[in-house]
Design a protein around this motif. Structure first.
Motif, PDB file in Angstrom:
ATOM      1  N   TYR A 365       7.654 -16.799  34.409  1.00 13.02           N
ATOM      2  CA  TYR A 365       8.297 -15.460  33.912  1.00 13.02           C
ATOM      3  C   TYR A 365       6.909 -14.927  33.092  1.00 13.02           C
ATOM      4  N   GLY A 366       7.058 -13.477  33.919  1.00 10.52           N
ATOM      5  CA  GLY A 366       6.174 -12.533  32.994  1.00 10.52           C
ATOM      6  C   GLY A 366       6.851 -11.467  31.750  1.00 10.52           C
ATOM      7  N   GLY A 367       6.590 -10.958  30.643  1.00 13.01           N
ATOM      8  CA  GLY A 367       6.698  -9.706  30.395  1.00 13.01           C
ATOM      9  C   GLY A 367       5.731  -8.382  29.335  1.00 13.01           C
ATOM     10  N   TRP A 368       4.227  -9.080  30.434  1.00 15.08           N
ATOM     11  CA  TRP A 368       3.419  -7.844  29.302  1.00 15.08           C
ATOM     12  C   TRP A 368       3.073  -6.734  30.540  1.00 15.08           C
ATOM     13  N   PRO A 369       3.561  -5.478  29.435  1.00 11.35           N
ATOM     14  CA  PRO A 369       3.499  -3.778  29.984  1.00 11.35           C
ATOM     15  C   PRO A 369       3.481  -3.436  31.304  1.00 11.35           C
ATOM     16  N   LEU A 370       3.135  -3.190  31.981  1.00 17.18           N
ATOM     17  CA  LEU A 370       2.480  -2.705  33.151  1.00 17.18           C
ATOM     18  C   LEU A 370       0.893  -2.302  33.352  1.00 17.18           C
ATOM     19  N   ASP A 371       0.284  -2.580  32.973  1.00 21.41           N
ATOM     20  CA  ASP A 371      -0.630  -2.289  31.919  1.00 21.41           C
ATOM     21  C   ASP A 371      -2.085  -1.864  32.220  1.00 21.41           C
ATOM     22  N   ASP A 372      -1.966  -0.898  33.507  1.00 24.04           N
ATOM     23  CA  ASP A 372      -3.436  -0.946  33.920  1.00 24.04           C
ATOM     24  C   ASP A 372      -4.182  -0.303  33.100  1.00 24.04           C
ATOM     25  N   HIS A 373      -5.775  -0.847  33.621  1.00 21.97           N
ATOM     26  CA  HIS A 373      -7.151   1.102  32.992  1.00 21.97           C
ATOM     27  C   HIS A 373      -7.775   1.122  34.043  1.00 21.97           C
ATOM     28  N   PRO A 374      -7.955   2.338  33.342  1.00 23.74           N
ATOM     29  CA  PRO A 374      -8.486   3.360  35.275  1.00 23.74           C
ATOM     30  C   PRO A 374     -10.050   2.343  35.566  1.00 23.74           C
ATOM     31  N   PRO A 375     -10.611   2.478  36.001  1.00 25.03           N
ATOM     32  CA  PRO A 375     -12.036   1.167  35.650  1.00 25.03           C
ATOM     33  C   PRO A 375     -13.011   2.169  35.891  1.00 25.03           C
ATOM     34  N   GLY A 376     -13.655   3.126  35.019  1.00 24.55           N
ATOM     35  CA  GLY A 376     -14.244   3.967  34.684  1.00 24.55           C
ATOM     36  C   GLY A 376     -14.866   3.509  32.871  1.00 24.55           C
ATOM     37  N   GLY A 377     -13.690   3.262  32.376  1.00 25.78           N
ATOM     38  CA  GLY A 377     -14.137   2.265  30.787  1.00 25.78           C
ATOM     39  C   GLY A 377     -15.153   3.308  29.727  1.00 25.78           C
ATOM     40  N   MET A 378     -15.883   2.305  29.554  1.00 22.51           N
ATOM     41  CA  MET A 378     -16.695   3.225  28.951  1.00 22.51           C
ATOM     42  C   MET A 378     -17.782   4.822  29.044  1.00 22.51           C
ATOM     43  N   ASP A 379     -17.427   4.332  30.572  1.00 17.92           N
ATOM     44  CA  ASP A 379     -18.634   5.257  31.066  1.00 17.92           C
ATOM     45  C   ASP A 379     -17.618   6.420  31.208  1.00 17.92           C
ATOM     46  N   THR A 380     -15.762   6.746  31.344  1.00 19.94           N
ATOM     47  CA  THR A 380     -15.704   7.774  31.446  1.00 19.94           C
ATOM     48  C   THR A 380     -14.888   8.028  29.487  1.00 19.94           C
ATOM     49  N   THR A 381     -15.419   7.794  28.738  1.00 18.32           N
ATOM     50  CA  THR A 381     -15.223   7.924  27.262  1.00 18.32           C
ATOM     51  C   THR A 381     -13.547   9.026  27.553  1.00 18.32           C
ATOM     52  N   GLY A 382     -13.685   9.897  27.647  1.00 19.02           N
ATOM     53  CA  GLY A 382     -13.038  11.188  28.290  1.00 19.02           C
ATOM     54  C   GLY A 382     -11.181  11.048  29.101  1.00 19.02           C
ATOM     55  N   VAL A 384      -8.383   8.438  29.131  1.00 21.01           N
ATOM     56  CA  VAL A 384      -7.233   7.183  28.407  1.00 21.01           C
ATOM     57  C   VAL A 384      -7.386   5.802  29.094  1.00 21.01           C
ATOM     58  N   PRO A 385      -8.296   4.746  28.133  1.00 23.29           N
ATOM     59  CA  PRO A 385      -8.346   3.205  28.070  1.00 23.29           C
ATOM     60  C   PRO A 385      -7.623   3.146  28.935  1.00 23.29           C
ATOM     61  N   TYR A 386      -5.547   2.917  28.985  1.00 25.28           N
ATOM     62  CA  TYR A 386      -4.988   2.533  29.669  1.00 25.28           C
ATOM     63  C   TYR A 386      -3.944   3.096  29.968  1.00 25.28           C
ATOM     64  N   VAL A 387      -3.709   3.058  30.405  1.00 26.17           N
ATOM     65  CA  VAL A 387      -2.132   3.815  30.856  1.00 26.17           C
ATOM     66  C   VAL A 387      -0.651   1.824  31.449  1.00 26.17           C
ATOM     67  N   SER A 388       0.051   2.606  29.945  1.00 23.79           N
ATOM     68  CA  SER A 388       1.190   1.035  29.772  1.00 23.79           C
ATOM     69  C   SER A 388       2.284   1.922  30.087  1.00 23.79           C
ATOM     70  N   ILE A 389       3.268   0.587  30.868  1.00 26.66           N
ATOM     71  CA  ILE A 389       4.810   1.458  31.354  1.00 26.66           C
ATOM     72  C   ILE A 389       5.295   0.037  30.770  1.00 26.66           C
ATOM     73  N   PRO A 390       5.814   0.304  29.151  1.00 25.28           N
ATOM     74  CA  PRO A 390       6.616  -1.043  28.956  1.00 25.28           C
ATOM     75  C   PRO A 390       7.821  -1.369  30.208  1.00 25.28           C
ATOM     76  N   LEU A 391       7.938  -2.647  29.596  1.00 23.97           N
ATOM     77  CA  LEU A 391       9.254  -3.689  30.403  1.00 23.97           C
ATOM     78  C   LEU A 391      10.547  -3.108  29.230  1.00 23.97           C
ATOM     79  N   LYS A 392      11.610  -3.296  30.368  1.00 23.25           N
ATOM     80  CA  LYS A 392      13.052  -3.745  29.114  1.00 23.25           C
ATOM     81  C   LYS A 392      13.753  -5.199  29.112  1.00 23.25           C
ATOM     82  N   GLY A 393      12.362  -6.038  29.847  1.00 20.39           N
ATOM     83  CA  GLY A 393      12.895  -7.705  29.586  1.00 20.39           C
ATOM     84  C   GLY A 393      11.775  -7.956  30.929  1.00 20.39           C
ATOM     85  N   PRO A 394      11.839  -9.476  30.236  1.00 15.62           N
ATOM     86  CA  PRO A 394      11.041 -10.619  31.243  1.00 15.62           C
ATOM     87  C   PRO A 394      11.617 -10.619  32.543  1.00 15.62           C
TER      88      PRO A 394
END
Length: 642
Positions: A365-382, A384-394
């Motif tokens: 099983y897993g339980g980490w949020p749906l935690d996507d990071h935009p591909p630009g990283g530090m090339d696109t500091t304007g 947000v560095p991540y978009v995280s959708i929390p989960l209710k459970g595993p």
């Protein structure tokens, strides 16, 4: 032939394991082997030598070959070996652990992020409990040694460190053998196996073997994922390079290299600099390039980012409290989040995770949020560095996502499994990957014993139920699966204890659930510790034949337990034996009115203890608890007898 002419490496870092010797020398024959192999002279007893070269060739034949010694690969190796398979584990670094090792120093994350009771158990729990006990000083090199010690202590594992894959031979959709090289010992290893596991992270063994794979981000219309991008592309999450720093009793000036990037306050609107001892996961680049083949340049660019950020901290005057801080370690191997994903019989998607679909073939099983990071990283500091959708459970992960769809004896565990880009944003973290490793290691041993291929196992509900019971016996975390092992004699016993606290009854140790699962019920026995300790007893109506007893203890699964360079991570941790765990105990029985000692254990800190002994015939077993690691209660989740 000079060494530097002999080998040309593609990619860097843990997981970049394929070395294209075939490309370097050509491959004009039709046998599937490179011209390099044609230059190998045959010698007796498997000893080969490359003509005009110091390199010798060694041959290995095993049941299971595993590529990649990160958390997924080493857990797969341990699981396969402990289930009776002969294993060769190939790791391209001198250390095990991958992103968790001292070379990268990312802390192991997983379902503990839910802040409930879902810390992963099984082999990973054994490893982190051992590290917490043996390494209270929080030394990363000692964590490396814990992993190394566990692997080399398994007699069924042959460990090849500093060894890089460069070729595989495939016939009729099955891998027959792989070749790997260790330049330090001037050896070529040729490994023949029944089953192969790609735990490289990059899916490099799979690609070398012709397995179907995915890369980049799928569009919303591909699978109806609301979190997917509108238009599909080849972009991924990036790599991160980490550092540690130490506070001194004097000011510590810093001058960056001339090639370090320059940053200003606006670059950190979305990126928090909260402490200085360890940083920062958002030092990220590479999502807009080929994360594997452009790795050398990406590492340099990440170093320029890292030193530029430290320059800003030290010299911008916005962080005056950093005056006495100085860098003490800088990583040279980027930690990877994403590259290739191997296609299996089933591709997990966003809906599977958010709805917590109960697959019949669930093995982890897993339980980490749906935690996507935009591909630009530090090339696109304007941005947000991540978009995280929390989960209710595993959520469950199916076995059908852990083997290749078109290479029939290839399995995978780690961030290269059969998932969409959106689903990967959750499954990619190391605690989840470790559970996947234990699942496929056990499955490969099961397939070997039963002479079947993974797809036969994955599509057979009865066989999957048997595999799930094996996994559960070995403490693998699986949702909604309880102990239904008909060979477990404890389930036929009557239980009695020195005391029972509230609803923590003695009978709970045979209710089929070996942990808290947030269902409103208690699944462990708790007894008060007094001057005589505590005890729990199993009785049978008539004598049974007994040769093994397994006990599952409480290790505080509601808390974080992980090594990290970051100080706040230790806020709610216990470094050392967990207080809930029973430390000293004895197991005894009565035969012909005589007390017989079965086992005496002192200073236990593990969750699962297995006691094997010469077969006896008895109608009674008693466990006497003499000491816990600090708790006022004796606590046991499960007792099994065989």
């Amino acid at each position: 032939m000079k060494k530097r002419e002999f080998i040309k490496t593609i990619g860097i870092g843990t997981g970049a394991m394929i070395t294209n010797i075939t490309t370097l020398y050509g491959n004009d024959n039709k046998s599937g082997t490179s011209n390099l192999d044609a230059n190998i002279s045959d010698h007796s007893k498997g000893d080969f030598k490359l003509d005009n070269s110091p390199y010798k060739k060694k041959q290995y034949k095993c049941d299971v070959m595993i590529a990649g010694g990160g958390m997924a690969g080493l857990c797969a190796a341990l699981a396969a070996a402990r289930n009776g398979s002969k294993v060769v584990l190939v790791q391209d670094r001198s250390r095990l652990g991958g992103n968790a090792s001292s070379e990268i120093r990312m802390h192991i994350s997983g379902a503990s992020q839910l802040n409930q009771v879902w810390r992963e158990t099984g082999i990973l729990e054994e490893l982190v409990l051992t590290e917490a006990n043996d390494n209270p000083q929080r030394c990363y090199e000692m964590w490396d040694f814990v992993l190394y010690d566990k692997v080399i202590s398994e007699k069924n594992i042959t460990l090849l460190l500093d060894t890089v894959l460069y070729n595989s031979e495939v016939e009729n959709g099955q891998i027959k053998k792989v070749q790997a090289i260790c330049s330090a010992t001037e050896e070529i290893s040729e490994i023949t196996a029944d089953f192969f596991a790609d735990c490289t992270g990059d899916g490099t063994l799979a690609v070398e073997s012709g397995a179907e794979y995915m890369r980049g981000r799928e569009s919303k219309t591909e699978w109806g994922e609301s979190l997917a991008v509108d238009v599909a592309d080849q972009k991924t999450m990036g790599n991160s390079l980490l550092f540690t720093a130490t506070k001194w009793d004097k000011k510590m000036p810093y001058t960056p290299p001339v090639w370090a990037r320059k940053y200003t306050t606006k670059d950190f609107i979305h990126r928090n600099i909260g402490s200085y001892e360890y940083g920062y996961w958002w030092l990220e680049l590479g999502g807009e390039i080929d994360i594997v083949r452009d790795g050398q340049q990406n590492r340099h660019d990440l170093l320029a980012v890292l030193f530029g950020v430290w320059d800003y901290i030290k010299n911008s005057e916005n962080h005056p409290e950093s005056a006495n801080w100085a860098l003490s370690w800088v990583g040279m191997i980027p930690g990877k989040r994403e590259s290739r994903r191997i296609v299996g019989d089933y591709i997990m998607k966003q809906e599977d995770i958010q709805s917590a679909k109960s697959f019949y073939d669930r093995v982890a099983y897993g339980g980490w949020p749906l935690d996507d990071h935009p591909p630009g990283g530090m090339d696109t500091t304007g941005e947000v560095p991540y978009v995280s959708i929390p989960l209710k459970g595993p959520y469950s992960i199916p076995f059908r996502s852990l083997y290749s769809k078109n290479v029939s004896n290839l399995l995978m565990a780690g961030r290269n499994i059969s998932v969409s880009h959106v689903a990967l944003s959750s499954t990619r973290v190391m605690a989840t990957c470790a559970g996947l490793g234990q699942a496929i290691g056990t499955a490969m041993a099961y397939c070997k014993t039963n002479a079947i291929l993974p797809t036969i196992l994955g599509n057979d509900k009865k066989r999957m139920a048997k595999l799930q019971q094996i996994l559960l016996l070995q403490d693998q975390p699986i949702l909604e699966v309880r102990n239904e092992d008909e060979n477990d004699l404890a389930k036929k016993a009557t239980l009695k204890a020195s005391s029972e606290v509230e609803n923590s009854l003695a009978a709970n140790v045979t209710d089929g659930i070996n942990r808290d699962i947030n269902d409103g019920n208690l699944h462990e026995w708790k007894g008060k510790m007094d001057s005589n300790g505590a005890w729990i007893e199993l009785r049978w109506k008539k004598p049974i034949n007994l040769k093994m007893i397994q006990i599952t203890f409480d290790t505080g699964l509601n808390r974080f337990l992980r090594l990290s360079p970051q100080d706040w991570v230790y806020k709610d941790q216990v470094r050392g034996p967990q207080p809930e765990t029973i430390a000293d105990y004895t197991i005894s029985t009565v035969i012909n009115n005589k007390n017989i000692s079965i086992a005496k254990i002192e200073n236990n800190y593990l969750r699962r203890q297995v006691h094997n002994f010469e077969p006896i015939k008895t109608d009674k077993v008693r466990i006497d608890i003499h000491r816990t690691n600090g708790d006022a209660m004796a606590k046991i989740f499960e007792i099994r007898c065989y």
